[in-house]
Design an enzyme around this catalytic site. Structure first.
Site, PDB file in Angstrom:
ATOM      1  N   ARG A  39       0.841  -1.192   0.000  1.00 24.94           N
ATOM      2  CA  ARG A  39       0.000   0.000   0.000  1.00 24.94           C
ATOM      3  C   ARG A  39       0.879   1.246   0.000  1.00 24.94           C
ATOM      4  NH1 ARG A  39      -2.265  -3.324   3.978  1.00 24.94           N
ATOM      5  NH2 ARG A  39      -4.290  -4.202   3.435  1.00 24.94           N
ATOM      6  N   ASP A  65      -0.538   3.234  -5.021  1.00 32.32           N
ATOM      7  CA  ASP A  65      -1.783   3.759  -4.483  1.00 32.32           C
ATOM      8  C   ASP A  65      -2.920   3.173  -5.314  1.00 32.32           C
ATOM      9  OD1 ASP A  65      -3.938   5.157  -3.539  1.00 32.32           O
ATOM     10  OD2 ASP A  65      -3.328   7.086  -4.414  1.00 32.32           O
ATOM     11  N   LEU A  66      -3.579   2.163  -4.782  1.00 31.23           N
ATOM     12  CA  LEU A  66      -4.598   1.451  -5.552  1.00 31.23           C
ATOM     13  C   LEU A  66      -5.885   2.251  -5.708  1.00 31.23           C
ATOM     14  CD1 LEU A  66      -4.077  -2.226  -4.330  1.00 31.23           C
ATOM     15  CD2 LEU A  66      -3.097  -1.050  -6.314  1.00 31.23           C
ATOM     16  N   ARG A  96     -14.071  -4.267  -6.318  1.00 34.13           N
ATOM     17  CA  ARG A  96     -14.299  -2.820  -6.269  1.00 34.13           C
ATOM     18  C   ARG A  96     -13.092  -2.041  -6.782  1.00 34.13           C
ATOM     19  NH1 ARG A  96     -16.947  -4.382  -1.508  1.00 34.13           N
ATOM     20  NH2 ARG A  96     -15.194  -3.785  -0.166  1.00 34.13           N
ATOM     21  N   GLY A 130     -12.980 -11.203  11.255  1.00 35.02           N
ATOM     22  CA  GLY A 130     -12.604 -12.315  12.117  1.00 35.02           C
ATOM     23  C   GLY A 130     -11.101 -12.470  12.171  1.00 35.02           C
ATOM     24  N   HIS A 131     -10.667 -13.333  13.071  1.00 32.49           N
ATOM     25  CA  HIS A 131      -9.259 -13.688  13.184  1.00 32.49           C
ATOM     26  C   HIS A 131      -9.168 -15.194  13.397  1.00 32.49           C
ATOM     27  CE1 HIS A 131      -7.063  -9.971  12.887  1.00 32.49           C
ATOM     28  NE2 HIS A 131      -7.889  -9.369  13.742  1.00 32.49           N
ATOM     29  N   ASP A 132      -7.936 -15.687  13.391  1.00 32.48           N
ATOM     30  CA  ASP A 132      -7.673 -17.116  13.543  1.00 32.48           C
ATOM     31  C   ASP A 132      -8.547 -17.759  14.617  1.00 32.48           C
ATOM     32  OD1 ASP A 132      -6.237 -19.307  15.147  1.00 32.48           O
ATOM     33  OD2 ASP A 132      -4.938 -19.259  13.381  1.00 32.48           O
ATOM     34  N   ILE A 133      -8.596 -17.157  15.795  1.00 32.78           N
ATOM     35  CA  ILE A 133      -9.325 -17.759  16.910  1.00 32.78           C
ATOM     36  C   ILE A 133     -10.803 -17.959  16.574  1.00 32.78           C
ATOM     37  CG2 ILE A 133      -9.842 -15.551  18.058  1.00 32.78           C
ATOM     38  CD1 ILE A 133      -9.258 -16.971  20.732  1.00 32.78           C
ATOM     39  N   TYR A 135     -12.053 -18.338  13.402  1.00 37.14           N
ATOM     40  CA  TYR A 135     -12.187 -19.324  12.330  1.00 37.14           C
ATOM     41  C   TYR A 135     -12.077 -20.751  12.870  1.00 37.14           C
ATOM     42  CZ  TYR A 135     -11.009 -15.008   9.868  1.00 37.14           C
ATOM     43  OH  TYR A 135     -10.965 -13.698   9.440  1.00 37.14           O
ATOM     44  N   ASP A 161      -4.543 -19.415  10.746  1.00 34.08           N
ATOM     45  CA  ASP A 161      -3.796 -18.569   9.808  1.00 34.08           C
ATOM     46  C   ASP A 161      -2.840 -19.373   8.933  1.00 34.08           C
ATOM     47  OD1 ASP A 161      -5.009 -16.257  10.642  1.00 34.08           O
ATOM     48  OD2 ASP A 161      -3.298 -15.466  11.731  1.00 34.08           O
TER      49      ASP A 161
END
Length: 374
Positions: A39, A65-66, A96, A130-133, A135, A161
């Protein structure tokens, strides 16, 4: 040795955190040319690279810069020359940006489009954070991890992850690359950490179907219920691991440890596990960790000391295998697995970014590079 097995494969990685970069690291370790698109703020000012992060090793990188249409056009041009991409945004973000699969596969029909998410590209939770925990909670994995009567214990972020995410993405992309090489047909790889982590539990699902695994954690053969498969504290406050499952290994453990009482004969009777574990807890507290290592050295027991980071890197077996390497002052795991004929890539840390140089190597002329405001 011969070139790395992925030599000649070009992968474009859209910068992210955790599982996406780990998949990029795996591919780069094994010879793929991985170009990371970082980025950048408007005007093309590059954001900082963490030179101590092994997950970013052995890459080229460009900051774009996308939100800039010129940058999007540049990305499409770059991807047209690539074999694969990795992206780990929430579903819909790439679309998008004008970089969705329909667009990029139209530009490059052989492209393998790797997508890394927690919940997957579809389904009622696809757009939720969400995060690893989270999922591994939904996949059923987290419920199985922990001791009896205690709350579930996440294994850091290894199961979601990296185990259920990065490794499945890398495997899926390699499978799709083989397909593309045979047929000329690219495709999307939808790697969801929920599904990958659940696949890691396949053996337990099989045990459960056979009536050999309880839904109550901490009561099964491999989840710390058994006295012969657990960790134990030693006299110096350190720990050892015991994995003497097979009868011959448990018999050798008994012989060396002097466990002659007939109560030890009922190894596989769960009714006696708790009491026998209490006895082993007391036994292991009689010596230091290294004294137990010496006592069991050379015997077929399935035993090892529990080592910290620095101890693991210094252990004679790991030293002999060159399992850890140092690059730019950063100690880290070496690429794995090994090959009999091919080499892997010696890690190079991401200590700088040469945006203009990388774009020049990709065929952009000075005016085009200037237009991207580097």
């Amino acid at each position: 040795m011969a070139k790395p097995p992925l030599d000649g494969i070009r992968v474009i990685e859209f910068a992210g955190i955790g599982p996406g970069p780990f998949a990029g690291m795996m591919l780069a370790d094994h010879g793929a040319e991985v170009i990371r698109i970082d980025r950048a703020s408007p005007g093309g000012r590059s954001l900082a690279i963490d030179a101590k992060d092994p997950l970013l090793r052995s890459r080229k990188s460009i900051a774009l810069d996308l939100k800039n249409p010129r940058a999007i056009a540049a990305v499409r041009r770059i991807v047209a020359s690539a074999d694969a991409i990795i992206e780990g945004f929430r579903p819909g973000v790439m679309e998008r940006l004008g970089l969705g699969p329909d667009v990029l596969l139209a530009d490059n029909p052989r492209l393998v489009y790797g997508r890394m998410t927690g919940w997957g590209q579809t389904g009622p939770m696809a757009h939720e954070p969400g995060h690893d925990i989270n999922y591994i909670a939904l996949s059923g994995v987290l419920h199985a991890l922990g001791r009896a009567g205690e709350k579930p214990t996440p294994p850091i972020n290894l199961a979601g992850d990296f185990g259920g995410g990065s490794m499945f993405l890398a495997f899926g992309m390699l499978a799709a690359l083989l397909h593309a090489a045979r047929t000329g047909e690219g495709q999307v790889v939808d790697a969801a950490m929920t599904e990958g982590s659940s696949v890691l539990m396949s053996m337990m699902w099989g045990f459960r179907a056979m009536g050999r695994w309880s839904d109550e954690r901490g009561t099964n053969l491999l989840d710390t219920a058994a006295h012969f498969y657990d960790t134990y504290e030693t006299r110096d406050g350190k720990f050892v691991s015991l994995g003497a499952i097979e009868p011959q290994f448990f018999a050798e453990f008994r012989r060396v440890a002097g466990l002659d009482d007939a109560k030890w004969d009922r190894q596989m009777d769960p009714r006696g596990w708790a009491a026998l574990k209490d006895d082993l807890t007391a036994l292991f507290l009689t010596k230091t960790r290294d004294e137990w290592v010496e006592a069991f050295h050379g015997y077929d027991i399935c035993f090892a000391p529990v080592l910290g980071f620095d101890e693991a890197a210094a252990h004679p077996h790991n030293v002999a295998r060159e399992a850890f390497v140092t690059a730019a002052g950063v100690r880290q795991p070496a690429p794995a697995p090994r090959y009999s004929a091919s080499s892997t890539v010696a890690p190079r840390m991401a200590d700088h970014r040469d945006d203009a140089g990388t774009l020049r190597d990709l065929g952009f002329d000075p005016d085009e590079i200037a237009a991207l405001r580097f």
